[in-house]
Design a protein around this motif. Structure first.
Motif, short mmCIF file in Angstrom:
data_model
loop_
_atom_site.label_atom_id
_atom_site.label_comp_id
_atom_site.label_asym_id
_atom_site.label_seq_id
_atom_site.Cartn_x
_atom_site.Cartn_y
_atom_site.Cartn_z
N VAL A 1 -39.42 -95.20 -18.67
CA VAL A 1 -40.09 -95.51 -19.93
C VAL A 1 -40.33 -94.23 -20.73
N LEU A 2 -40.70 -93.15 -20.03
CA LEU A 2 -40.96 -91.88 -20.69
C LEU A 2 -39.69 -91.32 -21.32
N TRP A 3 -38.61 -91.31 -20.57
CA TRP A 3 -37.34 -90.80 -21.10
C TRP A 3 -36.88 -91.64 -22.30
N LYS A 4 -37.02 -92.93 -22.19
CA LYS A 4 -36.61 -93.80 -23.30
C LYS A 4 -37.43 -93.49 -24.55
N SER A 5 -38.74 -93.30 -24.34
CA SER A 5 -39.61 -92.98 -25.48
C SER A 5 -39.21 -91.65 -26.11
N TYR A 6 -38.91 -90.65 -25.27
CA TYR A 6 -38.51 -89.33 -25.77
C TYR A 6 -37.21 -89.44 -26.56
N ILE A 7 -36.25 -90.18 -26.01
CA ILE A 7 -34.96 -90.35 -26.69
C ILE A 7 -35.15 -91.08 -28.02
N ASP A 8 -35.97 -92.14 -28.01
CA ASP A 8 -36.22 -92.88 -29.25
C ASP A 8 -36.89 -91.98 -30.29
N PRO B 1 -51.77 -86.69 -14.33
CA PRO B 1 -50.52 -86.21 -14.96
C PRO B 1 -49.33 -87.14 -14.72
N GLU B 2 -49.43 -88.05 -13.78
CA GLU B 2 -48.31 -88.96 -13.50
C GLU B 2 -48.30 -90.19 -14.40
N ASN B 3 -49.32 -90.32 -15.27
CA ASN B 3 -49.44 -91.52 -16.11
C ASN B 3 -48.54 -91.38 -17.34
N CYS B 4 -47.39 -92.02 -17.32
CA CYS B 4 -46.42 -91.89 -18.41
C CYS B 4 -46.95 -92.46 -19.72
N THR B 5 -47.72 -93.55 -19.61
CA THR B 5 -48.24 -94.18 -20.83
C THR B 5 -49.12 -93.21 -21.61
N SER B 6 -49.92 -92.42 -20.91
CA SER B 6 -50.80 -91.46 -21.57
C SER B 6 -49.98 -90.39 -22.30
N TRP B 7 -48.94 -89.88 -21.64
CA TRP B 7 -48.07 -88.89 -22.29
C TRP B 7 -47.46 -89.47 -23.56
N ILE B 8 -46.99 -90.70 -23.45
CA ILE B 8 -46.33 -91.33 -24.60
C ILE B 8 -47.33 -91.52 -25.75
N LYS B 9 -48.52 -92.00 -25.42
CA LYS B 9 -49.53 -92.23 -26.45
C LYS B 9 -49.94 -90.91 -27.12
N PHE B 10 -50.07 -89.85 -26.32
CA PHE B 10 -50.44 -88.54 -26.85
C PHE B 10 -49.36 -88.07 -27.83
N ALA B 11 -48.10 -88.22 -27.38
CA ALA B 11 -46.99 -87.79 -28.25
C ALA B 11 -46.93 -88.63 -29.52
N GLU B 12 -47.18 -89.92 -29.40
CA GLU B 12 -47.18 -90.80 -30.58
C GLU B 12 -48.28 -90.39 -31.55
N LEU B 13 -49.46 -90.00 -31.01
CA LEU B 13 -50.55 -89.55 -31.86
C LEU B 13 -50.11 -88.32 -32.66
N GLU B 14 -49.49 -87.36 -31.98
CA GLU B 14 -49.04 -86.16 -32.68
C GLU B 14 -47.96 -86.50 -33.71
N THR B 15 -47.11 -87.46 -33.39
CA THR B 15 -46.07 -87.88 -34.34
C THR B 15 -46.71 -88.47 -35.59
N ILE B 16 -47.72 -89.33 -35.37
CA ILE B 16 -48.40 -89.96 -36.51
C ILE B 16 -49.07 -88.89 -37.37
N LEU B 17 -49.62 -87.86 -36.71
CA LEU B 17 -50.29 -86.78 -37.44
C LEU B 17 -49.28 -85.82 -38.08
N ARG C 1 -42.91 -82.94 -29.47
CA ARG C 1 -41.75 -82.60 -28.62
C ARG C 1 -42.21 -81.79 -27.40
N ALA C 2 -43.15 -80.90 -27.62
CA ALA C 2 -43.66 -80.09 -26.51
C ALA C 2 -44.36 -80.96 -25.46
N ILE C 3 -45.06 -81.96 -25.94
CA ILE C 3 -45.74 -82.89 -25.02
C ILE C 3 -44.71 -83.64 -24.19
N TYR C 4 -43.61 -84.11 -24.88
CA TYR C 4 -42.57 -84.82 -24.13
C TYR C 4 -41.92 -83.91 -23.10
#
Length: 698
Positions: free
Chosen positions: A527-534, A487-503, A510-513
């Motif tokens: 990095v996670l906060w920046k990705s969420y803000i972007d 759960p501490e892997n920020c890259t995985s959270w970001i990739k998961f959220a990006e997948l949902e965004t693409i879909l 947003r819930a994932i973030y």
């Protein structure tokens, strides 16, 4: 009494005289070396020149009649007999005595002396030799034969007697007698040189068949050694019996078999065939020997085979021998250290380039059998590539998919997954199964890997595979498993959220973030906060973006967050963007007053000034200029680790006008600057008085 006195007086006089005769040892005052040095060689040369040690020769005696001669003989014999009587065991006395009698032609007496000496020491070789030589010198052939006969009977292991006896008979032309002596000698099975002397004797009289029969006796019974077989074959070759020579070599190979192979035999055999222009035979002999003789004992064989191929072979043959030589070197290396995996890699590269698949597989099997003894990953990192190369060879070179699958499965069974694993191996196996169009097996392998030994790389590889296959539901499940595992892997959270965004599922993204930023421990939160803000900016949800920034500022007051918020406000709104941006800078400046890192506050003010220079008025520009700090140089004392003084260091500090505590410092600094300016002006006026006079006149 008078006599006693006289005696005592005489004694005292003699002692006094004696005392006077003893020279006193002079003390050497000057111990420095003499100017002219003399060497031992010089002393000897001078002695030789003066001939100081030469004694005059004894006077020559001339015997004039028989009586005088007999008297002389009697005296000499008495001297010799006395010497013998004193020490009977000194054989040199006997020999001198016999030789003296021989010089007088008293042969019978000399014989008698030798016989007496032999009674004393019959084992003395010199005595027998001198005795026989005397008889031969005086042409007493039968006597000499008799002596040699007695000598070889008494001391049959003394080869010198046999050599002398056979040589004497041969010189006398008695070939049959000499042969008979040789035959008697051979019954004692002497050393090799004796047999070769017999063979050479027969060859001198063109008795080739007899010589051949001697060779047969030597090889079969007495000295069956490699060099004797080679000599026998060369003997046949020299006399142009080539078929016999080949047969001898073949018998030798059969005689020694594979247990006692010697490279010298095969080199000689090959050279014989080379002389007969039988090049194919030569090649077969060399290859047969190289395949069976241990490599460390076949250096000369390699060398001769290389020379042969260079002389008579084609390019392929030369390459083969060079490869064989290199194979031998690698064999030695891996034998010395079986866990030297770099040597195995070099060996396998060589074998793959030049040999058949079975040989390559055999070497691979030998290599992978050397499992690292310690179950630590660092010891396995080189070893695992042996398996990878083996599997790739089976798939790409041998085109054996079944064997490739077996290699991968054997490797994965061997790895101690409870302690460590190699994600690379699992992924390569899965990719292989996909190339074989066997998707269920690939998924099963990756699922097993995640179940046995979950790793980030395995999850990423599995997710990437499912993404390529457009199996998005599987990707979601895998991401959920992945985030449960790490759960501490920020890259995985970001990739998961990006997948949902693409879909197109924004709410899920947003819930994932939200879940991600709510985690208690993250490896790269910025990095996670920046990705969420972007993400929110892309969705043009500016209020949510501001809310995110405010939540982030509750957690950290980092200057980059403030600057990023200000830049967002500048780019987000259209009408109120400048007041909003300026307000953010105002808040940031107030918040940063309590910050110990003055460089961060300076960074903020510089960002604010650049904003005002582009969008601000003169009043706002003047205001920000007043807020800029003064940069001053200071000194501070340094301390070493042990607490001792380590000197002073200079550093730069910033004094902000806003800080009320710094007002006296600023006033003092302004006064110091003014005083320095006045000083510079007064110095300039003192240095240029003429200019002041001219100005006053004007």
């Amino acid at each position: 009494r008078g006599g006693a006195r006289a005696h005592s007086g005489g004694k005292m006089a003699s002692t006094a005289a004696g005392k006077q005769r003893i020279p006193k040892v002079a003390k050497v005052k000057n111990k420095a070396p003499a100017e002219v040095q003399i060497t031992a060689e010089q002393l000897l040369r001078e002695a030789k020149e003066r001939e100081l040690e030469l004694l005059p020769p004894p006077p020559q005696q001339k015997i004039t009649d028989v009586e005088e001669l007999n008297d002389y003989k009697l005296r000499k014999r008495k001297t010799f007999e006395d010497n013998i009587r004193k020490n009977r065991t000194v054989i040199s006395n006997w020999i001198k005595y016999a030789q003296w009698e021989e010089s007088l032609k008293e042969i019978q007496r000399a014989r008698s002396i030798y016989e007496r000496a032999l009674d004393v020491d019959y084992r003395n070789v010199t005595l027998w030799l001198k005795y026989a030589e005397m008889e031969m010198k005086n042409r007493q052939v039968n006597h000499a034969r008799n002596i040699w006969d007695r000598a070889i009977t008494t001391l049959p292991r003394v080869n010198q007697f046999w050599y002398k006896y056979t040589y004497m008979e041969e010189m006398l032309g008695n070939v049959a007698g000499s042969r008979q002596v040789f035959e008697r000698w051979m019954e004692w099975q002497p050393e090799e040189q004796a047999w070769h002397s017999y063979i050479n004797f027969e060859l001198r009289y063109k008795e080739v068949d007899r010589a051949r029969s001697i060779y047969e006796t030597v090889l079969v019974l007495v000295h069956p050694e490699v060099k004797n077989w080679i000599k026998y074959a060369r003997f046949e070759e020299k006399h142009s019996y080539f078929a016999h020579a080949r047969k001898v070599y073949e018998r030798a190979v059969e005689f020694f078999g594979e247990e006692h192979m010697d490279e010298h035999l095969y080199v000689a055999f090959a050279k014989f065939e080379e002389n007969q222009k039988e090049f194919e035979r030569v090649r077969v002999i060399y290859k047969y020997a190289l395949d069976r003789i241990p490599k460390q004992d076949a250096q000369n064989l390699f060398k001769n085979y290389t020379i042969f191929e260079k002389k008579f072979g084609d390019r392929r043959g030369i390459e083969d021998i060079i490869v064989s030589k290199r194979r031998f070197q690698y064999e030695e290396e891996v034998k010395a250290n079986p866990h030297n995996y770099d040597a195995w890699f070099d060996y396998l590269r060589l074998v793959e380039s030049d040999t058949d698949a079975e040989t390559v597989r055999e070497v691979y099997e030998r290599a992978i059998a050397n499992v690292p003894p310690i179950q630590e990953k660092r010891h396995w990192k080189r070893y695992i590539y042996l398996w990878i190369n083996y599997a790739l060879y089976e798939e790409l070179e041998a085109k054996a998919s079944k064997r490739t699958r077996q290699v991968y499965q054997a490797c994965l069974e061997l790895l101690p997954h409870k302690k460590f694993t190699f994600a690379k191996m699992w992924l390569l196996y899965a990719q292989f199964e996909i190339r074989q169009k066997n998707l269920p097996l690939a998924r099963r392998a990756l699922g097993t890997s995640i179940g046995k030994c979950p790793k980030n790389k395995l999850f990423k590889g599995y997710i990437e595979l499912e993404l390529q296959l457009r199996e998005f539901d599987r990707c979601r499940k895998l991401y959920e498993k992945f985030l449960e595992f790490a759960p501490e892997n920020c890259t995985s959270w970001i990739k998961f959220a990006e997948l949902e965004t693409i879909l197109g599922d924004i709410d899920r993204a947003r819930a994932i973030y939200e879940l991600a930023i709510g985690q208690p421990r993250l490896d790269m939160p910025e990095v996670l906060w920046k990705s969420y803000i972007d993400f929110e900016i892309e969705q043009e949800e500016y209020e949510k973006t501001r809310s995110l920034y405010r939540r982030l500022l509750q957690r950290t007051q980092h200057v980059k967050v403030w600057i990023s918020l200000a830049q967002f406000e500048l780019s987000a709104g259209r009408e109120e963007r400048l007041p909003r941006c300026r307000q953010v800078y105002e808040e940031a400046n107030k918040a940063m007053r309590s910050c110990e890192e003055k460089e961060e506050r300076v960074m903020l003010l510089e960002s604010w000034r650049s904003f005002e220079e582009e969008f601000g008025t003169d009043a706002t520009k003047e205001r920000i200029d007043k807020l800029m700090p003064e940069k001053i140089k200071k000194r501070r004392k340094l301390q070493a680790e042990d607490g001792s003084d380590a000197g002073w260091e200079e550093y730069y500090d910033y004094i902000f006008p806003e800080d009320t505590a710094n007002q006296p410092n600023l006033k003092l600094l302004a006064m110091a600057k003014l005083w320095k300016k006045q000083q510079q002006e007064s110095e300039a006026a003192a240095m240029d008085p003429d200019k002041d006079i001219d100005e006053s006149q004007t």
